[in-house]
Design an enzyme around this catalytic site. Structure first.
Site, PDB file in Angstrom:
ATOM      1  N   ASP A   1       0.857  -1.191   0.000  1.00  0.00           N
ATOM      2  CA  ASP A   1       0.000   0.000   0.000  1.00  0.00           C
ATOM      3  C   ASP A   1       0.885   1.229   0.000  1.00  0.00           C
ATOM      4  O   ASP A   1       2.009   1.201   0.493  1.00  0.00           O
ATOM      5  CB  ASP A   1      -0.888  -0.016   1.259  1.00  0.00           C
ATOM      6  CG  ASP A   1      -2.157   0.805   1.097  1.00  0.00           C
ATOM      7  OD1 ASP A   1      -3.245   0.210   1.038  1.00  0.00           O
ATOM      8  OD2 ASP A   1      -2.053   2.057   1.022  1.00  0.00           O
TER       9      ASP A   1
ATOM     10  N   ASP B   1       3.672   2.378  -4.577  1.00  0.00           N
ATOM     11  CA  ASP B   1       2.602   2.848  -5.455  1.00  0.00           C
ATOM     12  C   ASP B   1       2.402   1.725  -6.465  1.00  0.00           C
ATOM     13  O   ASP B   1       3.314   1.399  -7.231  1.00  0.00           O
ATOM     14  CB  ASP B   1       3.048   4.140  -6.151  1.00  0.00           C
ATOM     15  CG  ASP B   1       2.011   4.641  -7.153  1.00  0.00           C
ATOM     16  OD1 ASP B   1       1.178   3.835  -7.624  1.00  0.00           O
ATOM     17  OD2 ASP B   1       2.054   5.838  -7.477  1.00  0.00           O
ATOM     18  N   VAL B   2       1.228   1.124  -6.459  1.00  0.00           N
ATOM     19  CA  VAL B   2       1.026  -0.086  -7.273  1.00  0.00           C
ATOM     20  C   VAL B   2       1.014   0.181  -8.779  1.00  0.00           C
ATOM     21  O   VAL B   2       0.993  -0.761  -9.568  1.00  0.00           O
ATOM     22  CB  VAL B   2      -0.267  -0.839  -6.878  1.00  0.00           C
ATOM     23  CG1 VAL B   2      -0.115  -1.521  -5.546  1.00  0.00           C
ATOM     24  CG2 VAL B   2      -1.483   0.073  -6.910  1.00  0.00           C
TER      25      VAL B   2
ATOM     26  N   TYR C   1     -13.711   5.839 -14.454  1.00  0.00           N
ATOM     27  CA  TYR C   1     -13.710   4.764 -13.452  1.00  0.00           C
ATOM     28  C   TYR C   1     -14.389   3.505 -13.996  1.00  0.00           C
ATOM     29  O   TYR C   1     -13.835   2.393 -13.885  1.00  0.00           O
ATOM     30  CB  TYR C   1     -14.428   5.253 -12.189  1.00  0.00           C
ATOM     31  CG  TYR C   1     -14.496   4.232 -11.089  1.00  0.00           C
ATOM     32  CD1 TYR C   1     -13.368   3.883 -10.362  1.00  0.00           C
ATOM     33  CD2 TYR C   1     -15.710   3.608 -10.763  1.00  0.00           C
ATOM     34  CE1 TYR C   1     -13.428   2.947  -9.338  1.00  0.00           C
ATOM     35  CE2 TYR C   1     -15.783   2.679  -9.740  1.00  0.00           C
ATOM     36  CZ  TYR C   1     -14.642   2.339  -9.031  1.00  0.00           C
ATOM     37  OH  TYR C   1     -14.709   1.411  -8.018  1.00  0.00           O
TER      38      TYR C   1
ATOM     39  N   LYS D   1     -12.849  -0.345 -14.443  1.00  0.00           N
ATOM     40  CA  LYS D   1     -13.382  -1.527 -13.759  1.00  0.00           C
ATOM     41  C   LYS D   1     -13.816  -2.588 -14.780  1.00  0.00           C
ATOM     42  O   LYS D   1     -13.736  -3.789 -14.517  1.00  0.00           O
ATOM     43  CB  LYS D   1     -14.510  -1.132 -12.808  1.00  0.00           C
ATOM     44  CG  LYS D   1     -13.977  -0.419 -11.566  1.00  0.00           C
ATOM     45  CD  LYS D   1     -13.166  -1.373 -10.677  1.00  0.00           C
ATOM     46  CE  LYS D   1     -12.078  -0.729  -9.888  1.00  0.00           C
ATOM     47  NZ  LYS D   1     -11.330  -1.644  -9.018  1.00  0.00           N
TER      48      LYS D   1
ATOM     49  N   THR E   1     -16.426   2.542   2.985  1.00  0.00           N
ATOM     50  CA  THR E   1     -14.967   2.684   3.106  1.00  0.00           C
ATOM     51  C   THR E   1     -14.641   4.151   2.798  1.00  0.00           C
ATOM     52  O   THR E   1     -15.514   4.877   2.282  1.00  0.00           O
ATOM     53  CB  THR E   1     -14.231   1.810   2.062  1.00  0.00           C
ATOM     54  OG1 THR E   1     -14.498   2.357   0.758  1.00  0.00           O
ATOM     55  CG2 THR E   1     -14.668   0.357   2.108  1.00  0.00           C
TER      56      THR E   1
HETATM   57  N1  LIG Z   1     -16.046   1.343  -1.611  1.00  0.00           N
HETATM   58  C1  LIG Z   1     -16.828   1.078  -2.623  1.00  0.00           C
HETATM   59  O1  LIG Z   1     -18.009   1.434  -2.634  1.00  0.00           O
HETATM   60  C2  LIG Z   1     -16.282   0.283  -3.795  1.00  0.00           C
HETATM   61  C3  LIG Z   1     -17.174  -0.369  -4.651  1.00  0.00           C
HETATM   62  C4  LIG Z   1     -16.668  -1.140  -5.694  1.00  0.00           C
HETATM   63  C5  LIG Z   1     -15.302  -1.263  -5.866  1.00  0.00           C
HETATM   64  N2  LIG Z   1     -14.460  -0.612  -5.025  1.00  0.00           N
HETATM   65  C6  LIG Z   1     -13.032  -0.797  -5.241  1.00  0.00           C
HETATM   66  O2  LIG Z   1     -12.347  -0.931  -4.003  1.00  0.00           O
HETATM   67  C7  LIG Z   1     -11.049  -0.327  -4.128  1.00  0.00           C
HETATM   68  C8  LIG Z   1     -10.976   0.835  -3.153  1.00  0.00           C
HETATM   69  O3  LIG Z   1     -10.871   0.310  -1.890  1.00  0.00           O
HETATM   70  P1  LIG Z   1     -11.833   0.560  -0.654  1.00  0.00           P
HETATM   71  O4  LIG Z   1     -13.204   0.900  -1.116  1.00  0.00           O
HETATM   72  O5  LIG Z   1     -11.617  -0.585   0.205  1.00  0.00           O
HETATM   73  O6  LIG Z   1     -11.343   1.948  -0.041  1.00  0.00           O
HETATM   74  P2  LIG Z   1     -10.030   2.556   0.537  1.00  0.00           P
HETATM   75  O7  LIG Z   1      -9.878   3.855  -0.140  1.00  0.00           O
HETATM   76  O8  LIG Z   1     -10.113   2.513   2.023  1.00  0.00           O
HETATM   77  O9  LIG Z   1      -8.854   1.551   0.127  1.00  0.00           O
HETATM   78  C9  LIG Z   1      -8.030   1.731  -0.940  1.00  0.00           C
HETATM   79  C10 LIG Z   1      -6.624   1.346  -0.499  1.00  0.00           C
HETATM   80  O10 LIG Z   1      -5.810   1.331  -1.668  1.00  0.00           O
HETATM   81  C11 LIG Z   1      -4.647   2.088  -1.402  1.00  0.00           C
HETATM   82  N3  LIG Z   1      -4.194   2.687  -2.658  1.00  0.00           N
HETATM   83  C12 LIG Z   1      -4.865   3.528  -3.461  1.00  0.00           C
HETATM   84  N4  LIG Z   1      -4.099   3.870  -4.519  1.00  0.00           N
HETATM   85  C13 LIG Z   1      -2.909   3.227  -4.362  1.00  0.00           C
HETATM   86  C14 LIG Z   1      -1.702   3.184  -5.107  1.00  0.00           C
HETATM   87  N5  LIG Z   1      -1.552   3.884  -6.237  1.00  0.00           N
HETATM   88  N6  LIG Z   1      -0.703   2.417  -4.658  1.00  0.00           N
HETATM   89  C15 LIG Z   1      -0.828   1.710  -3.515  1.00  0.00           C
HETATM   90  N7  LIG Z   1      -1.935   1.717  -2.761  1.00  0.00           N
HETATM   91  C16 LIG Z   1      -2.969   2.467  -3.178  1.00  0.00           C
HETATM   92  C17 LIG Z   1      -5.076   3.156  -0.396  1.00  0.00           C
HETATM   93  O11 LIG Z   1      -3.969   3.679   0.331  1.00  0.00           O
HETATM   94  C18 LIG Z   1      -6.041   2.357   0.482  1.00  0.00           C
HETATM   95  O12 LIG Z   1      -5.373   1.688   1.525  1.00  0.00           O
HETATM   96  C19 LIG Z   1     -10.919   0.139  -5.542  1.00  0.00           C
HETATM   97  O13 LIG Z   1     -10.342  -0.877  -6.325  1.00  0.00           O
HETATM   98  C20 LIG Z   1     -12.363   0.375  -5.922  1.00  0.00           C
HETATM   99  O14 LIG Z   1     -12.541   0.330  -7.309  1.00  0.00           O
HETATM  100  C21 LIG Z   1     -14.919   0.156  -4.002  1.00  0.00           C
END
Ligand SMILES: NC(=O)c1ccc[n+]([C@@H]2O[C@H](COP(=O)([O-])OP(=O)(O)OC[C@H]3O[C@@H](n4cnc5c(N)ncnc54)[C@H](O)[C@@H]3O)[C@@H](O)[C@H]2O)c1
Length: 255
Positions: A38, A64-65, A156, A160, A191
């Site tokens: 992360d 950074d992924v 977005y 996806k 989240t």
């Molecule tokens: N929350 C929703 O409603 C929802 C619905 C569908 C899909 N998603 C997907 O879930 C993921 C987001 O996660 P979440 O909802 O658990 O929220 P979140 O924002 O708490 O978690 C995202 C995590 O990814 C990390 N991150 C973001 N960009 C990064 C990068 N470039 N390098 C390394 N780490 C990185 C952040 O630091 C965080 O820990 C995304 O893939 C999003 O498309 C979320």
């Protein structure tokens, strides 16, 4: 350690907070050694501390992924620490919410890098270790947005859609080498990402009020509900399941 992931080494990208954070804790509680990859060092360290305090095994690797060198270093670090990776949860991702005509090419490229290139980089770095270990399971976070569009989210939704097909294509290419790959597709989940999304959409006139959420998916989902679905797909219980899309949306996409 007993549990549904006993003996597994799991990398969770975006494993610091939200659904990734919930999965980090659940996978560790189910016996996996968990490597959180992360960019948020503080939150990742806090999640690792929580897992360790509960008797689990975890470490974090800051990256950074979307960056090839950082991903390769993080995966190498996780393997050096815990041994060959047998579970990969490709979860890290983010969002751009804007009217389509206000978006920029930089935003398009950046979002594709964080949401899609990241899956390519992480998976490419991990699969050789899975092959060496005799197999593994990959779970990719897609979304309801892969099949149901929302205004202001063209960039977005497009990323996806790519994650959705990435999971299926990896599944097909690696099925006969004992690597499964599936996608979880969450609805709106409580989240930081999900709450920011709801807030931004409301500000821009897209109705995601409580009443609209109730009509679409009954209520907002909880991160643990998605983590449990990811656990199932990651575990050997899903041994005959690959290339599938598991919607965790309380019927959003069924209506
Ligand atoms: N929350 C929703 O409603 C929802 C619905 C569908 C899909 N998603 C997907 O879930 C993921 C987001 O996660 P979440 O909802 O658990 O929220 P979140 O924002 O708490 O978690 C995202 C995590 O990814 C990390 N991150 C973001 N960009 C990064 C990068 N470039 N390098 C390394 N780490 C990185 C952040 O630091 C965080 O820990 C995304 O893939 C999003 O498309 C979320």
């Amino acid at each position: 350690m007993t549990g549904r992931l006993a003996g597994k080494v799991a990398i969770i990208s975006g494993g610091a907070t939200g659904m990734g954070g919930a999965a980090s804790k659940l996978f560790a509680a189910e016996g996996a050694k968990v490597a959180i990859v992360d960019r948020n060092e503080e939150a990742a360290a806090a999640t690792v501390a929580e897992i360790t305090a509960a008797g689990g095994v975890a470490a974090h690797f800051v990256a950074d992924v979307s960056d090839e060198v950082q991903v390769n270093n993080a995966v190498a670090g996780a393997v050096a620490r815990f041994g060959p990776v047998t579970v990969l949860f490709n979860h890290a991702g983010t969002i751009v919410i804007k009217p389509f005509l206000d978006t920029t090419l930089e935003e398009w490229d950046w979002l594709h890098a964080v949401n899609v290139r990241s899956m390519y980089l992480m998976t490419r770095a991990v699969i050789p270790h899975m092959l060496g270990a005799g197999g593994g399971s990959i779970v990719c976070t897609s979304s309801i947005s892969a099949v149901a569009a929302t205004p202001m989210e063209v960039l977005y939704d497009t990323t996806k859609g790519a994650c959705h097909m990435f999971a299926r294509a990896i599944a097909v290419e690696f099925r006969d080498r004992n690597i499964r790959c599936n996608a979880v597709c969450p609805g709106f989940i409580r989240t930081p990402h999900g709450l920011h999304e709801v807030d931004e959409l409301q500000k821009r006139g897209v109705d995601v009020s409580e009443a609209a959420m109730q009509a679409a998916q009954g209520r907002i989902g909880e991160p643990e509900e998605v983590a449990r679905a990811a656990l199932f797909l990651a575990s050997d219980e899903a041994g005959f399941i690959t290339g599938t899309h598991l919607f965790v949306d309380n019927g959003f996409t069924a209506i």
